[in-house]
Design an enzyme around this catalytic site. Structure first.
Site, PDB file in Angstrom:
ATOM      1  N   SER A 178     -19.517 -13.639   7.407  1.00  0.00           N
ATOM      2  CA  SER A 178     -18.367 -13.621   6.848  1.00  0.00           C
ATOM      3  C   SER A 178     -18.441 -13.199   5.436  1.00  0.00           C
ATOM      4  O   SER A 178     -17.720 -12.660   4.778  1.00  0.00           O
ATOM      5  CB  SER A 178     -17.420 -14.811   6.925  1.00  0.00           C
ATOM      6  N   TRP A 194     -19.123  -9.674   4.862  1.00  0.00           N
ATOM      7  CA  TRP A 194     -18.042  -8.942   5.271  1.00  0.00           C
ATOM      8  C   TRP A 194     -17.247  -8.676   4.224  1.00  0.00           C
ATOM      9  O   TRP A 194     -16.693  -7.565   3.855  1.00  0.00           O
ATOM     10  CB  TRP A 194     -17.418  -9.528   6.439  1.00  0.00           C
ATOM     11  N   HIS A 195     -17.299  -9.708   3.240  1.00  0.00           N
ATOM     12  CA  HIS A 195     -16.066  -9.625   2.057  1.00  0.00           C
ATOM     13  C   HIS A 195     -16.811  -8.426   1.182  1.00  0.00           C
ATOM     14  O   HIS A 195     -15.994  -8.088   0.481  1.00  0.00           O
ATOM     15  CB  HIS A 195     -15.958 -10.983   1.593  1.00  0.00           C
ATOM     16  N   GLY A 196     -18.033  -8.388   1.004  1.00  0.00           N
ATOM     17  CA  GLY A 196     -18.507  -7.747   0.030  1.00  0.00           C
ATOM     18  C   GLY A 196     -19.893  -7.683  -0.046  1.00  0.00           C
ATOM     19  O   GLY A 196     -20.655  -8.572   0.334  1.00  0.00           O
ATOM     20  N   PHE A 215     -12.123  -4.814   0.557  1.00  0.00           N
ATOM     21  CA  PHE A 215     -12.978  -5.352   1.646  1.00  0.00           C
ATOM     22  C   PHE A 215     -12.729  -4.100   2.857  1.00  0.00           C
ATOM     23  O   PHE A 215     -13.551  -4.574   3.758  1.00  0.00           O
ATOM     24  CB  PHE A 215     -12.649  -6.808   2.106  1.00  0.00           C
TER      25      PHE A 215
END
Length: 496
Positions: free
Chosen positions: A327, A330-332, A496
């Site tokens: 997670s 996934w954000h960066g 994102f």
């Protein structure tokens, strides 16, 4: 095109009016055209990437269903279907990796090679990150998995499926919708309904209030401190971190509100993405309330396939950490985000490990758990943990994180009385308005725990309702952050 731009205030009424005027059979064409136009206002050439993702996942669904119908050998059919799923994932995640993660991972490999005196060079991939690529990629991949699992039938109409992937209200920042919920809605005819349209517009107005009146104001102070962390200490960093805690919530939830409201105006139902997250009583509870559709995606398509909590405590904790690290990534493409995700995973695991101990203490000392004081202590503890983790999310670099945390513990209580807090980008009036905005939303959040405020609002008399509409619009126009010298702030989650 951003929701808080003049362009959108012209675009949305035109799309909606024509949507209700044209025949039902061609509405999907109009929405598909509008959605691609909406996205191409940022960078037209990146629409090709959505097209590739759409075609690949569409074909994967068709081929999986064809395998079900033509291959009689169950084991052979299963292997063939897995092949189509794997190919769909490789192509889609390959595109995502190239644009979002290639430079990050090659940088790590080069640094690791340098520690053992091994030199390796990679060509640099110099391209802008396509807006919303993580969102539409995950939504498209969920369709492939849903068809593989038999949760939905493959969509035969490529245009309808393309609309599912690119539907403009939630295209660039969610909610991330599952195919079994959103895809069938494009085959239903929605007639103009005054009350549905009104409720959708109220939801949008609330979103604009949170974004323009509060979030963009909070960002001024946050950016001042976090962009120059060496210059600020103690309570200055505390206030900037608390402001960011609310900024990211109001910014992201405002996008979700506008997306849900605009879809509702046309008849479509999108998933709620937030449910009073800062009233959570534990980190586990927080993730049931924050970015709900992403949490659901990771639960259904990663945590459960990894084994969930079915393979013993160690595997359960390991699966939790994998999900939260994924997670964060996934954000960066940054170590900051990985640490942020890992920290939440650590919170979660520690909470599970210590749960029996806490229950024993509660039982032994007969601590009342149903009273306000106990619930408040849980909420405050969770809020502090979440706020601390946001430091890693917001900091511009890993070196800045170390600087911020070091400066955080410098004691400077005089800033609370010498008015130096008003030198962080917001003057005294702006600072007070920001605090008032936070209080208003938290108050509304608290009321919405048990009541549907829109339904209650609709029972009020005509004069009161229109007074609220007009007052809110005037407040946004007078006190909103926009105008000369200001460019419409992009929503945080666009990156994102």
């Amino acid at each position: 095109m951003s929701f808080n731009s003049i362009h959108f205030f012209v675009f949305f009424p035109i799309v909606t009016i024509l949507y209700f005027l044209i025949p039902f059979k061609i509405r999907w064409i109009w929405l598909l055209f509008s959605s691609y136009y909406f996205y191409m206002c940022w960078n037209p050439k990146y629409a090709i990437l959505i097209g590739i993702s759409t075609i690949v996942t569409y074909l994967s669904g068709i081929l999986i269903e064809r395998t079900n119908n033509t291959v009689k050998n169950t084991e052979k059919a299963k292997n063939i279907k897995k092949l189509w799923v794997i190919l769909s994932f490789i192509i889609n995640l390959g595109i995502l990796f190239l644009f979002k993660y290639y430079n990050f991972f090659t940088y790590i490999i080069v640094r690791l090679g340098g520690t053992i005196n091994f030199t390796i060079n990679f060509p640099k991939f110099d391209a802008l990150l396509p807006v919303g690529i993580s969102f539409y990629t995950f939504q498209a991949l969920s369709y492939t998995i849903d068809v593989y699992r038999g949760d939905v039938k493959a969509e035969k109409n490529l245009g309808i499926y393309a609309l599912f992937v690119s539907f403009f209200p939630q295209l660039v920042a969610g909610p991330i919708e599952k195919s079994k919920k959103l895809l069938p809605q494009f085959n239903k005819e929605y007639k103009f309904d005054y009350y549905r349209v009104k409720n959708g517009l109220i939801k949008m107005l609330w979103g604009f209030f949170k974004k323009i009146f509060i979030a963009d104001r909070l960002s001024i102070l946050v950016d001042t401190v976090y962009n120059s962390p060496k210059d600020y200490f103690g309570f200055e960093i505390i206030f900037a971190t608390l402001f960011f805690t609310f900024e990211i919530y109001y910014d992201f939830s405002s996008y979700s509100d506008i997306a849900i409201g605009s879809a509702q105006v046309m008849g479509f139902e999108l998933s709620e993405n937030f449910r009073q997250p800062y009233l959570a009583k534990s980190i586990k509870d927080f993730w049931k309330r924050w970015h709900i559709t992403l949490s659901s995606w990771f639960r259904d398509y990663l945590y459960i396939p990894l084994g969930g909590n079915r393979k013993g405590k160690f595997r359960t904790y390991l699966n939790i950490m994998i999900v939260f690290l994924a997670s964060g990534l996934w954000h960066g493409a940054s170590l900051n985000f990985v640490i942020w995700g890992g920290l939440h995973g650590f919170y979660h695991v520690i909470g599970e490990i210590t749960k029996p101990i806490k229950n024993k203490i509660i039982h032994k000392y007969k601590i009342k758990t149903d009273v306000f004081s106990f619930k408040l202590s849980q909420i405050v503890t969770t809020f502090i943990l979440v706020s601390f983790a946001w430091i890693f999310f917001r900091a511009n670099s890993f070196s800045n994180i170390k600087m911020i945390i070091n400066n955080l513990f410098v004691y400077n209580p005089w800033v609370l009385s010498d008015k130096s807090l008003y030198n962080l980008g917001l003057n005294s009036s702006e600072f007070i308005i920001a605090i008032i905005g936070i209080v208003i939303v938290m108050f509304i959040d608290n009321l919405q725990k048990k009541e549907n405020l829109i339904e209650i609002f609709n029972t009020q008399n005509f004069v009161f309702r229109w007074a609220v509409y007009v007052f809110t619009i005037i407040i946004i126009c007078i006190f909103g952050i926009y105008g000369s010298g200001y460019s419409a702030q992009q929503f945080i989650y666009f990156q994102f």
